[in-house]
Design a protein around this motif. Structure first.
Motif, PDB file in Angstrom:
ATOM      1  N   HIS A  84       0.852  -1.199   0.000  1.00 22.50           N
ATOM      2  CA  HIS A  84       0.000   0.000   0.000  1.00 22.50           C
ATOM      3  C   HIS A  84       0.881   1.241   0.000  1.00 22.50           C
ATOM      4  CE1 HIS A  84      -3.340  -2.606   2.078  1.00 22.50           C
ATOM      5  NE2 HIS A  84      -3.106  -2.944   0.826  1.00 22.50           N
ATOM      6  N   GLY A  85       0.545   2.218  -0.844  1.00 21.92           N
ATOM      7  CA  GLY A  85       1.318   3.450  -0.915  1.00 21.92           C
ATOM      8  C   GLY A  85       2.335   3.452  -2.040  1.00 21.92           C
ATOM      9  N   GLU A  86       2.640   2.280  -2.588  1.00 23.99           N
ATOM     10  CA  GLU A  86       3.621   2.200  -3.673  1.00 23.99           C
ATOM     11  C   GLU A  86       3.059   2.827  -4.945  1.00 23.99           C
ATOM     12  OE1 GLU A  86       5.803  -1.478  -5.474  1.00 23.99           O
ATOM     13  OE2 GLU A  86       5.724  -1.766  -3.294  1.00 23.99           O
ATOM     14  N   LYS A  87       3.959   3.405  -5.744  1.00 19.85           N
ATOM     15  CA  LYS A  87       3.496   4.018  -7.002  1.00 19.85           C
ATOM     16  C   LYS A  87       3.968   3.177  -8.191  1.00 19.85           C
ATOM     17  CE  LYS A  87       2.717   8.702  -5.505  1.00 19.85           C
ATOM     18  NZ  LYS A  87       3.286   8.927  -4.154  1.00 19.85           N
ATOM     19  N   LEU A  88       3.026   2.813  -9.057  1.00 15.50           N
ATOM     20  CA  LEU A  88       3.311   1.957 -10.214  1.00 15.50           C
ATOM     21  C   LEU A  88       2.577   2.512 -11.426  1.00 15.50           C
ATOM     22  CD1 LEU A  88       2.731  -1.512  -8.496  1.00 15.50           C
ATOM     23  CD2 LEU A  88       4.951  -0.666  -9.277  1.00 15.50           C
ATOM     24  N   PHE A  89       2.543   1.731 -12.487  1.00 16.53           N
ATOM     25  CA  PHE A  89       1.769   2.100 -13.675  1.00 16.53           C
ATOM     26  C   PHE A  89       0.820   0.969 -14.037  1.00 16.53           C
ATOM     27  CE2 PHE A  89       5.710   4.437 -13.848  1.00 16.53           C
ATOM     28  CZ  PHE A  89       5.279   5.730 -14.125  1.00 16.53           C
ATOM     29  N   ALA A  90      -0.368   1.360 -14.490  1.00 16.72           N
ATOM     30  CA  ALA A  90      -1.308   0.376 -15.051  1.00 16.72           C
ATOM     31  C   ALA A  90      -1.192   0.511 -16.568  1.00 16.72           C
ATOM     32  CB  ALA A  90      -2.730   0.671 -14.595  1.00 16.72           C
ATOM     33  N   THR A  91      -0.581  -0.487 -17.185  1.00 21.88           N
ATOM     34  CA  THR A  91      -0.287  -0.350 -18.614  1.00 21.88           C
ATOM     35  C   THR A  91      -1.187  -1.260 -19.430  1.00 21.88           C
ATOM     36  OG1 THR A  91       1.539  -0.160 -20.168  1.00 21.88           O
ATOM     37  CG2 THR A  91       1.538  -2.142 -18.814  1.00 21.88           C
ATOM     38  N   ASN A  92      -1.622  -0.755 -20.558  1.00 21.26           N
ATOM     39  CA  ASN A  92      -2.518  -1.532 -21.415  1.00 21.26           C
ATOM     40  C   ASN A  92      -2.160  -1.240 -22.869  1.00 21.26           C
ATOM     41  OD1 ASN A  92      -4.699  -2.683 -22.811  1.00 21.26           O
ATOM     42  ND2 ASN A  92      -6.053  -2.380 -21.057  1.00 21.26           N
ATOM     43  N   PRO A  93      -1.140  -1.947 -23.370  1.00 20.52           N
ATOM     44  CA  PRO A  93      -0.642  -1.645 -24.722  1.00 20.52           C
ATOM     45  C   PRO A  93      -1.725  -1.790 -25.793  1.00 20.52           C
ATOM     46  CG  PRO A  93       0.774  -3.246 -23.604  1.00 20.52           C
ATOM     47  CD  PRO A  93      -0.431  -3.065 -22.756  1.00 20.52           C
ATOM     48  N   VAL A  94      -2.654  -2.716 -25.592  1.00 16.98           N
ATOM     49  CA  VAL A  94      -3.690  -2.914 -26.603  1.00 16.98           C
ATOM     50  C   VAL A  94      -4.520  -1.640 -26.757  1.00 16.98           C
ATOM     51  CG1 VAL A  94      -5.730  -4.278 -27.198  1.00 16.98           C
ATOM     52  CG2 VAL A  94      -3.770  -5.377 -26.109  1.00 16.98           C
ATOM     53  N   ARG A  95      -4.760  -0.954 -25.647  1.00 18.71           N
ATOM     54  CA  ARG A  95      -5.561   0.273 -25.692  1.00 18.71           C
ATOM     55  C   ARG A  95      -4.676   1.518 -25.622  1.00 18.71           C
ATOM     56  NH1 ARG A  95     -11.111  -1.040 -25.737  1.00 18.71           N
ATOM     57  NH2 ARG A  95     -11.437  -3.063 -24.822  1.00 18.71           N
ATOM     58  N   ASP A  96      -3.382   1.312 -25.753  1.00 22.09           N
ATOM     59  CA  ASP A  96      -2.441   2.423 -25.775  1.00 22.09           C
ATOM     60  C   ASP A  96      -2.553   3.273 -24.507  1.00 22.09           C
ATOM     61  OD1 ASP A  96      -0.390   3.824 -26.963  1.00 22.09           O
ATOM     62  OD2 ASP A  96      -1.745   5.305 -27.857  1.00 22.09           O
ATOM     63  N   ALA A  97      -2.648   2.610 -23.366  1.00 21.63           N
ATOM     64  CA  ALA A  97      -2.814   3.344 -22.111  1.00 21.63           C
ATOM     65  C   ALA A  97      -1.693   3.004 -21.129  1.00 21.63           C
ATOM     66  CB  ALA A  97      -4.163   3.003 -21.481  1.00 21.63           C
ATOM     67  N   HIS A  98      -1.237   4.000 -20.407  1.00 20.98           N
ATOM     68  CA  HIS A  98      -0.182   3.821 -19.408  1.00 20.98           C
ATOM     69  C   HIS A  98      -0.470   4.846 -18.308  1.00 20.98           C
ATOM     70  CE1 HIS A  98       3.743   2.140 -18.342  1.00 20.98           C
ATOM     71  NE2 HIS A  98       4.135   3.341 -17.976  1.00 20.98           N
ATOM     72  N   VAL A  99      -1.044   4.372 -17.222  1.00 21.62           N
ATOM     73  CA  VAL A  99      -1.595   5.279 -16.213  1.00 21.62           C
ATOM     74  C   VAL A  99      -0.778   5.181 -14.928  1.00 21.62           C
ATOM     75  CG1 VAL A  99      -3.700   5.906 -14.955  1.00 21.62           C
ATOM     76  CG2 VAL A  99      -3.872   4.781 -17.189  1.00 21.62           C
ATOM     77  N   ALA A 100      -0.353   6.342 -14.390  1.00 22.68           N
ATOM     78  CA  ALA A 100       0.349   6.345 -13.099  1.00 22.68           C
ATOM     79  C   ALA A 100      -0.663   6.057 -12.003  1.00 22.68           C
ATOM     80  CB  ALA A 100       1.007   7.708 -12.868  1.00 22.68           C
ATOM     81  N   ILE A 101      -0.340   5.100 -11.136  1.00 24.42           N
ATOM     82  CA  ILE A 101      -1.298   4.733 -10.089  1.00 24.42           C
ATOM     83  C   ILE A 101      -0.604   4.612  -8.725  1.00 24.42           C
ATOM     84  CG2 ILE A 101      -2.939   3.509 -11.588  1.00 24.42           C
ATOM     85  CD1 ILE A 101      -0.788   1.305  -9.597  1.00 24.42           C
TER      86      ILE A 101
END
Ligand code: ZN
Lengths: 90, 1007
Positions: B973-990
Motif C-alpha cells: 500500500h502506498g507504492e506508485k506503479l503504472f497500469a499499462t494496457n498496450p492494446v488500448r495504448d494506455a499507461h496510467v500512473a497509479i
C-alpha cells in the motif's frame, strides 16, 4: 451419444453434464490427508476401454447417474442412478 | 450464346430450363440459364480460369461437377453475407448472383504471386515445419521468426477471405427421428427407399443436390423403357407422396455420430434470388435413425501427370455431365485420358451431345471390343497403351504430348505425339464415398480387383449400397439397394412378409455394360509438376520427398505434406496420394492404410452450427421488472443471458455521468436496484444446516432462524468458487443466494455433494432463481424509505439488525426483508414472489419519492461495491483463494469443508501471490480493466506484477480507481506503479491502496 436417464429414458447427451470420474471418491469429511485429497482431485487413470463416469441430467430431471461407458467404442453399458432417491428409480 | 453452349435438345442440357439468368463474376456481367451451376455457367461463357492455387498461384479451372471440387472456389455475395471458398460446382445459379474469384492479386488472369511457381523448391513438403519450427536463427527463436513471416506467407498462400460484418441471416436447428435414413438418392438409394417405404416405416431420404436421382439424372441408360432421369423422376414423385417418407434435397449429411445420429445441413434459401426472410437460410439437422442405408456413390479420381492442374483438365465423368446435364461443352476439342472404361463412356456421351472428341488415350492395351466401339462412335483417334507425357499451354491447355506407355513397368516410351485439344477429360477410376462410415471408425479395406478402398465392416446400424459399397453399375445398384433395405428393416425389427422379403429382379435396364475397375495406374511420372492434391498444391514429388525424409505412416504423410487437409479434405486426392506413397515404400496399398475421415463431409457455415443460440434468436432472460427499466429509459445490458439495466440516463447524460450521479445519490440518500438475477437455491431438510456447513468455508451450523450470513464456497482444489448470502427462514429451511453468473454451477456443485458424496444427508435442493424478485434498497435514507411503506414488521435497528431477516408487507405484497449491504451503506434486500416484482418496484419508488430515491443500474452497483472493496466475478476468477482476497477471516479452522484440505497447500500461503489491493489513478487517466501493473515506462514497461480487475470512476475518491491483484499486494500500500494496457495504448500512473476504500470499519452499514 445418447444416455438412458433412469427417470426420463434415452435422451441426447447434450441434456447431460459430465461430472467427472465416478471412481474418484471424495475422502471422508474427517480425512485431512493432503495426499488423499490430491488423489481425489487430480489423479485420473484415463482408461482405454470401460470407464465409470458420473453424469447429471442437468437439462432434464437432474438425476445423477453412473454411466459405464467404453471410451474406445463409446458403447454405453449401463446407466445407474445415484443419490438419496436412487433406490426408488431402480 | 457462346461457343461453349451446346445446341440444347432432348438429352442435352437436361437440367436446364429455357429461362435466361444474369449473374456477375469478378464484377463483369454474364448470362446463364436456370438450372446451371455457377461452374457450368462460367464454362458456358468460356471462362476457364476460375481461381489461383493455394501455394503456387497457378491458374486453376473447374475440375469436377460436384461437392468434391478442389479448384473452382469462389467468394459469393457481399457485405455480411460474404462467403468465401464456396465450390462453384455446387452453387445453383440465380438472377443477380454475385461471385468473385479468390487468391489472386490483382486479377485471376494476371497474378503477381504466380512468381511462387518459380520458387517451387522453397514451398515443398514440410516447408512450414522446416522453416519455422527449426533451430534458432540469429538469436531469434524460430517461432519468433515465424511471427514476422507469417503475415506475408498467410497473404500469399491462402484461400478466400471471410467478413467481419455480422451475418444477417438466421439458421435453425432441427431434430428428427426415423426408422431408416437413406443417404443419397441415386439408383441404390432410390431402390432402398422404395423398398423400406413400402413397409410403412418412417423414412428420411437426404440428397445433397437440388434434385433427387443422383447419377440417374445424366445416365444414358433406359429403365423400363424410359430414359433413366424420367424413370427416376416418377419414382421420386411416388415416394414424395407417401406419408411415411420425407425427402430432403439440398441436404448434405455431414457427420455420422454415435447412436446412429446423423448431422446434416439443409440449404433452404441459398439457391433463391428472393430470399424469404421468414424461413432460415439453412437448417442443421440431427437425425436419429434406427438404421441407415448409405448410398453416397463414388468419387471419380484423376490421374497424376505433368501439368495435370491446367485449366481445361477435368474429370471425365464431370466433363460428360457438363454436356448432358448443363448443355455446356467443357472444351472445343476434348481429349480423353483414362485407365478404365469410364473415359470411353464419357467420350461417347460428349460426342453425342455435340462436343468434338479428338482422341482417347488409354494406358491399357487390353480393351474390350464393346468399349472400343464407344470410341469409334465418337470418331476419336484411339491411342491404347499410351499416356500423357506433358501438357502444352500455361494458362490453359492447347495440346497434350503423348507417348507409348508400359502398363507393367510404368515407363513411357521415347516416342511422342502431340494432340491438339483445349480440354482433357481424365479418369483414374472411382473411389467409393464412404466418408460417413469412416467417420464412425469403420476400417476401409482395399479391393485389388476394383483398385479401391471399400467401407469395411459396420460398427453401427448401417448398410452400404451401390457404388459406395463397391457395387458399380445400375443393375448392381438396384440389387444392393434392395438388399441393404432388407437388412435395415431387420434392424428396426419390422417383420417382413415372406413374399416381400425376396429381392426382385429389379427394373429392366437397357444401357452400356462397362467395367468400372481401372488398371492399377495412378501416376505417369515424366518429371514436371504433377499435382496430387490440387487444393493444397501437393505434388507427387512432395509425397516421395516426405517418404525419403522418413514419413512412412499415412497419418504423418498427411500432416507433413498437408495432403488432403484443405477444405475439400482430399476427396479427389487421397487414394492417389496413398498409391504414390505405397509405390515409394514398395508396399501394397492395402498395407499402407488410410487416414480416417472427419466430419463435416463438406465445409459448413458457422451460423448453421450456432443456429438460434446466437443473434436475435438467442434466449434472453428478463427479470420481472424488465419492462419498468426499459420504460424508465435504462440502457439494457447483456450480463450473460440476463438483460440488466446499465444506467438510467437522464436526457443528455453519458453512461459515465449517469452512474456517477446514481452512485452519489445512493451514498447521500437512497437508491433501489433490481437484484432479481442473483441465483437462489431453496435448501431444506433436517440436515440442511450440516450440509451448508460442509460447503461453505465459514460456520453455518449455528446461524439462527431469522438471520442471514455471507458465505464463501471453495472448489475442492482450494480455489474460490462462489459467494453469496444464505438466509435461514426456518429450522429446516434456508434460501441460498449465489452470484448471477454462478447460479447454474453452484446448483450442480451442491447436487453433486448431495447425490454422490453425502447421499446420507437428508437435504433437498431446488433452484428458485425465477420464483423470487429482489430489490436492494441502499443508502443512509434506506430505512426511512422502508418505514414509509413496510407494514407488519419492525425495520428499526433493533427490530432488524445488521444481517437480520424479517417478514413484512409492502403495498399488500408479502415480502422478506434482509438487512444486507453490497454497497457499504445502510441497506436492505427486499424479496417477493416474482409475479409481484413490478408492483414492489413501483411501491418502493413511490415510497421514496419524498426522499428523492433513484433507481440505479449495474454500473452504479459495481462502482459502489468496488469502492467498498467487495469482490465479485472479476476477482472470483478461479485462480484466487480466500487468502488472496483478504477473506482469510471467513475461513473456519474449526471444521472441515469442501476445499479445506487443499487450501492448506504450502503454495497458497506464499507472500508473493497475487493479492487484492485497490489502485487509484494519479494522472486523471481512466484505468482499463485487465491493465498490467508494472514499474517501467510505457516503452519499457518491464515484467507484469499483477493486473487490474474491476474498474470505475469513484465519486467518493474523486478519481479513477480499480481493484487489482498484485504480487505481495498487502504489503505494498502506498507504492506508485503504472497500469499499462498496450492494446488500448494506455499507461496510467497509479498508487496502490487498501481495497477498503470506503468506510473500512463498516460503521455505515451497521448503523
Ligand atoms: Zn432425467
Amino acid at each position: 451419444m445418447r444416455l438412458t436417464c433412469p427417470y426420463c429414458g434415452p435422451r441426447d447427451h447434450q441434456e447431460f453434464t459430465y461430472r467427472g470420474d465416478a471412481t474418484a471418491a471424495r475422502p471422508a469429511l474427517d480425512n485431512t490427508s493432503v495426499d488423499d485429497h490430491n488423489a481425489y482431485v487430480y489423479d485420473r487413470s484415463n482408461p482405454d476401454g470401460l470407464h465409470r463416469e458420473l453424469w447429471n441430467h442437468t437439462s432434464g430431471c437432474r438425476t445423477h447417474m453412473i454411466v459405464e461407458r467404453n471410451t474406445v467404442t463409446h458403447d454405453v453399458v449401463s446407466c445407474e442412478p445415484v443419490g438419496p432417491f436412487a433406490e426408488q428409480l431402480k | 450464346m457462346s461457343a461453349f453452349r451446346l445446341n440444347l435438345r432432348d438429352g442435352v442440357g437436361t437440367n436446364l430450363s429455357d429461362k435466361s439468368i444474369s449473374f456477375s463474376f469478378d464484377g463483369k456481367s454474364y448470362r446463364g440459364i436456370e438450372g446451371d451451376t455457377l461452374a457450368s455457367a462460367l464454362l458456358a461463357n468460356g471462362l476457364s480460369i476460375i481461381g489461383r492455387s493455394f501455394k503456387y498461384h497457378r491458374p486453376r479451372g473447374v475440375f469436377t461437377a460436384g461437392s468434391e471440387e478442389p479448384n473452382a472456389l469462389v467468394t459469393l455475395h457481399s457485405g455480411g453475407r460474404t462467403e468465401p471458398n464456396i465450390r462453384a460446382t455446387e452453387v445453383e445459379l440465380f438472377e443477380g448472383l454475385v461471385a468473385r474469384s479468390q487468391n489472386r492479386r490483382p486479377s485471376v488472369n494476371f497474378d503477381l504471386m504466380a512468381v511462387n511457381q518459380l520458387a517451387g523448391k522453397a514451398f515443398s513438403a514440410g516447408f512450414y515445419y522446416k522453416t519455422f519450427m527449426g533451430p534458432a536463427l540469429r538469436g531469434h527463436k524460430a517461432t519468433r521468426f515465424w511471427w514476422v513471416c507469417e503475415q506475408f506467407i498467410r497473404r500469399a498462400a491462402g484461400l478466400g477471405r471471410g467478413t467481419t460484418i455480422p451475418d444477417p441471416d438466421h439458421y435453425a436447428r432441427m431434430n428428427a427421428f426415423c426408422d431408416i435414413l437413406v443417404v443419397g438418392s441415386g439408383a441404390a438409394g432410390l431402390a432402398a427407399a422404395r423398398r423400406v417405404a413400402a413397409s410403412g416405416v418412417r423414412v428420411i431420404v437426404c440428397e445433397e443436390s437440388a434434385r433427387a436421382g443422383g447419377a440417374l439424372a445424366s445416365s444414358p441408360d433406359f429403365i423400363d423403357g424410359e430414359p433413366a432421369r424420367e424413370w427416376s423422376a416418377d419414382q421420386i414423385a411416388e415416394l414424395s407422396a407417401m406419408d411415411n417418407v420425407s425427402i430432403l434435397t439440398r441436404t448434405t449429411v455431414q457427420g455420422y455420430f454415435d447412436d446412429n445420429t446423423f448431422f446434416a445441413i439443409e440449404r433452404v434459401t441459398d439457391h433463391l434470388a428472393h430470399k424469404d426472410r421468414t424461413v432460415p437460410r439453412q437448417r442443421a439437422w440431427n437425425i436419429r435413425a434406427k438404421s441407415a442405408v448409405i448410398a453416397t456413390g463414388a468419387l471419380e479420381r484423376p490421374m497424376v501427370f505433368a501439368g495435370n492442374d491446367r485449366p481445361g483438365i477435368m474429370l471425365a465423368d464431370s466433363a460428360r455431365r457438363y454436356a448432358v446435364e448443363f448443355g455446356t461443352a467443357p472444351g472445343r476439342a476434348v481429349a480423353v485420358f483414362t485407365n478404365n472404361d469410364t473415359g470411353w463412356l464419357a467420350a461417347r456421351d460428349l460426342a453425342k451431345a455435340g462436343v468434338i472428341v479428338t482422341a482417347i488415350v488409354d494406358v491399357r492395351t487390353d480393351i474390350e471390343a464393346s468399349i472400343r466401339v464407344l470410341g469409334e462412335e465418337c470418331r476419336a483417334t484411339i491411342h491404347s497403351g499410351s499416356a500423357i507425357r506433358s501438357v502444352k499451354g500455361m494458362r490453359g491447355v492447347n495440346g497434350i504430348v503423348i507417348a507409348t506407355y508400359n502398363e507393367l513397368t510404368g515407363e513411357l516410351g521415347a516416342d511422342s505425339k502431340t494432340i491438339a485439344c483445349d480440354c482433357v477429360a481424365v479418369s483414374g477410376g472411382w473411389s467409393p464415398a464412404f466418408h460417413l462410415t469412416s467417420q464412425q471408425g469403420g476400417k476401409p479395406v482395399w479391393d485389388t480387383e476394383l483398385q479401391a478402398f471399400l467401407p469395411g465392416d459396420p460398427l453401427q446400424k448401417w448398410h452400404g449400397a451401390g457404388a459406395m459399397a463397391g457395387e458399380f453399375g445400375l443393375a448392381q445398384a438396384f440389387r444392393s439397394g434392395e438388399e441393404a433395405a432388407l437388412k435395415a428393416l431387420a434392424d428396426t425389427g419390422v417383420a417382413m412378409p415372406k413374399q416381400a422379403a425376396k429381392i426382385g429382379s429389379g427394373p429392366d435396364i437397357d444401357g452400356d455394360e462397362i467395367d468400372y475397375a481401372p488398371a492399377p495406374v495412378f501416376e505417369i511420372n515424366s518429371g514436371g509438376k504433377s499435382f496430387v492434391d490440387l487444393q493444397h498444391d501437393v505434388t507427387a514429388e512432395d509425397v516421395r520427398l516426405a517418404h525419403r525424409e522418413g514419413f512412412v505412416s499415412v497419418e504423418h504423410l498427411k500432416r507433413y505434406t498437408t495432403l488432403g487437409m484443405a477444405t475439400d479434405q482430399g476427396k479427389t486426392s487421397n487414394v492417389t496420394g496413398l498409391a504414390i506413397m505405397a509405390a515409394a515404400s514398395n508396399k501394397p496399398i492395402a498395407d499402407t492404410g488410410t487416414t480416417r475421415f472427419r466430419p463435416p463431409y463438406t465445409p459448413v457455415a458457422m451460423g448453421a452450427i450456432a443456429g438460434e443460440k446466437y443473434g436475435h434468436l438467442a434466449a434472453e432472460r428478463l427479470t420481472p421488472m424488465h419492462d419498468i427499466h426499459v420504460e424508465s429509459g435504462a440502457g439494457m445490458y447483456a450480463n450473460g443471458p440476463w438483460m440488466r439495466p446499465e444506467t438510467y440516463n437522464l436526457p443528455g447524460e453519458t453512461v459515465e455521468q449517469a452512474y456517477i450521479r446514481e452512485t452519489k445519490a445512493v451514498r447521500a440518500g437512497v437508491g433501489i436496484v433490481d437484484v432479481s438475477t442473483l441465483g437462489k437455491i431453496d435448501v431444506q431438510g433436517p440436515d440442511a444446516a450440516e450440509f451448508l456447513n460442509r460447503v461453505y468455508t465459514n460456520g453455518f451450523a449455528k446461524l439462527p432462524v431469522g438471520k442471514a450470513r455471507y458465505g464463501l464456497m471453495l472448489r475442492e482444489d482450494g480455489f474460490l468458487f462462489d459467494d453469496g448470502t444464505t438466509w435461514r427462514f426456518d429450522e429446516h429451511r434456508y434460501l441460498m443466494t449465489t452470484t448471477t453468473a454462478g447460479a447454474g454451477r453452484v446448483m450442480e456443485h451442491l447436487e453433486y455433494y448431495r447425490d454422490f458424496v453425502w447421499p446420507d444427508l437428508k437435504v433437498a435442493l431446488a433452484s428458485v432463481s425465477d420464483e423470487w424478485a429482489g430489490v436492494a434498497v441502499a443508502g443512509p435514507k434506506s430505512r426511512e424509505l422502508l418505514k414509509v411503506c413496510v407494514k407488519k414488521c419492525d425495520v428499526s435497528d433493533k427490530g432488524l439488525p445488521f444481517m437480520g431477516l424479517v417478514d413484512g408487507v409492502i403495498a399488500d405484497i408479502p415480502v422478506k426483508i434482509a438487512r444486507l449491504s453490497f454497497s457499504g451503506e445502510l441497506a436492505f434486500e427486499v424479496y417477493c414472489g416474482a409475479h409481484w416484482g413490478s408492483a414492489l418496484w413501483h411501491a418502493l419508488m413511490s415510497a421514496g419519492r419524498k426522499l428523492d430515491v433513484v433507481p440505479y443500474g449495474l454500473e452504479a452497483l459495481s462502482t459502489l461495491r468496488i469502492e467498498k472493496g467487495h469482490v465479485a466475478g472479476p476477482e472470483l476468477n478461479g485462480r484466487t483463494t480466500p487468502h488472496d482476497l483478504g477473506l482469510s477471516g471467513m475461513v473456519s479452522s474449526k471444521k472441515n469443508f469442501v476445499g479445506s484440505v487443499l487450501l492448506q497447500r504450502e503454495t497458497f500461503s506464499k507472500q508473493d501471490r497475487l493479492q487484492l489491493v485497490a489502485v487509484k489513478s494519479l494522472d486523471g487517466q481512466r484505468i482499463r480493466g485487465g491493465s498490467h501493473l508494472v514499474a517501467g515506462s510505457k516503452d519499457e514497461p518491464g515484467i507484469s506484477q499483477g493486473h487490474t480487475t474491476s474498474t470505475c470512476f469513484s465519486p467518493e475518491l474523486g478519481c479513477y480507481i480499480s481493484l487489482a491483484l498484485l504480487e505481495g499486494g498487502y504489503k505494498r500500500h502506498g507504492e506508485k506503479l503504472f497500469a499499462t494496457n498496450p492494446v488500448r495504448d494506455a499507461h496510467v500512473a497509479i498508487e496502490v491502496l487498501s481495497h477498503h476504500m470506503v468506510d473500512p470499519e463498516g460503521g455505515r452499514m451497521r448503523g
